[in-house]
Design an enzyme around this catalytic site. Sequence first.
Site, PDB file in Angstrom:
ATOM      1  N   SER A 146      43.681  53.213  15.465  1.00  0.00           N
ATOM      2  CA  SER A 146      42.793  53.748  16.492  1.00  0.00           C
ATOM      3  C   SER A 146      43.401  55.019  17.059  1.00  0.00           C
ATOM      4  O   SER A 146      44.627  55.214  17.001  1.00  0.00           O
ATOM      5  CB  SER A 146      42.626  52.712  17.613  1.00  0.00           C
ATOM      6  OG  SER A 146      41.965  53.267  18.734  1.00  0.00           O
ATOM      7  N   TYR A 159      45.853  46.888  24.061  1.00  0.00           N
ATOM      8  CA  TYR A 159      45.223  47.353  22.819  1.00  0.00           C
ATOM      9  C   TYR A 159      45.963  48.576  22.281  1.00  0.00           C
ATOM     10  O   TYR A 159      46.278  48.658  21.084  1.00  0.00           O
ATOM     11  CB  TYR A 159      43.762  47.672  23.092  1.00  0.00           C
ATOM     12  CG  TYR A 159      42.991  48.178  21.885  1.00  0.00           C
ATOM     13  CD1 TYR A 159      42.471  47.287  20.954  1.00  0.00           C
ATOM     14  CD2 TYR A 159      42.782  49.540  21.688  1.00  0.00           C
ATOM     15  CE1 TYR A 159      41.760  47.749  19.851  1.00  0.00           C
ATOM     16  CE2 TYR A 159      42.073  50.005  20.591  1.00  0.00           C
ATOM     17  CZ  TYR A 159      41.563  49.106  19.681  1.00  0.00           C
ATOM     18  OH  TYR A 159      40.864  49.567  18.583  1.00  0.00           O
TER      19      TYR A 159
END
Length: 255
Positions: A146, A159
Amino acid sequence: MTPAADVTNKRILITGGASGIGAASAKLLASRGAKVVIADLSEEQGQNVAKEAQDNGFDVKFQKVDVTQADSVKALFAFAMKELGGLDVVVNNAGIDHKPAPMHELSDDDFDSNIAVNLKGVWHCMRASIACMAPSGGGHVINVASVAGLRSSPAISAYSASKHGVMGLTKSAAVEYARANLRFNAVCPSFIDTPMVQNTLAKLDERGQNAIIKASPLKRLGKVEEISSAIAWLASDESSFMNGHAFTLDGGMLA
């Protein structure tokens, strides 16, 4: 003429294949002639994706997996090796997020679950990939990370930490196993229109939703097809000199 991003007869395993980027990638790769096994914790959704592909004449099979459990991952790879006759590409896409919150308010459970799925789960699958691919001459592992693994990510610290860890694993393995003809790359999307992102948006007020949707200069969410097309190129032999790279698809967010 051979089409761009040709994956004909490539043997590909995709985790997190029951929805979002994983499902879109499975359908695209299979439509281009790849033989695909998808895996997910969601058995009903995974079976539905596989059946839809099979009904369209594509070679897609499903196997349930919990990537946080080493034995479950080993069983998945044994299944894939048996069904496909080997592995050329593994796409480690299984992942979760957590409700945006300041770091000091984040629960231990949220932190632990993100690390367990997004980081340790990828590590389990990378180890299994190496064990399966190295003896047969190599292969390519594509980790879905990501932009949150490349920059600061306020309110989603757990995350972000997990995705930074994925980048560390990707780069380390790329150097460590290059002489075994094993390549490791990461795809780093920004906010993509997937069930996971829609779930996050549903938890935010209008201001928070707009901040996510307009986070990139293109002022929109990415599409799963835009990410699956990139994964298809990586899965093809056209990416043969790419190793240890963060393939970023963010609409210009990091520009």
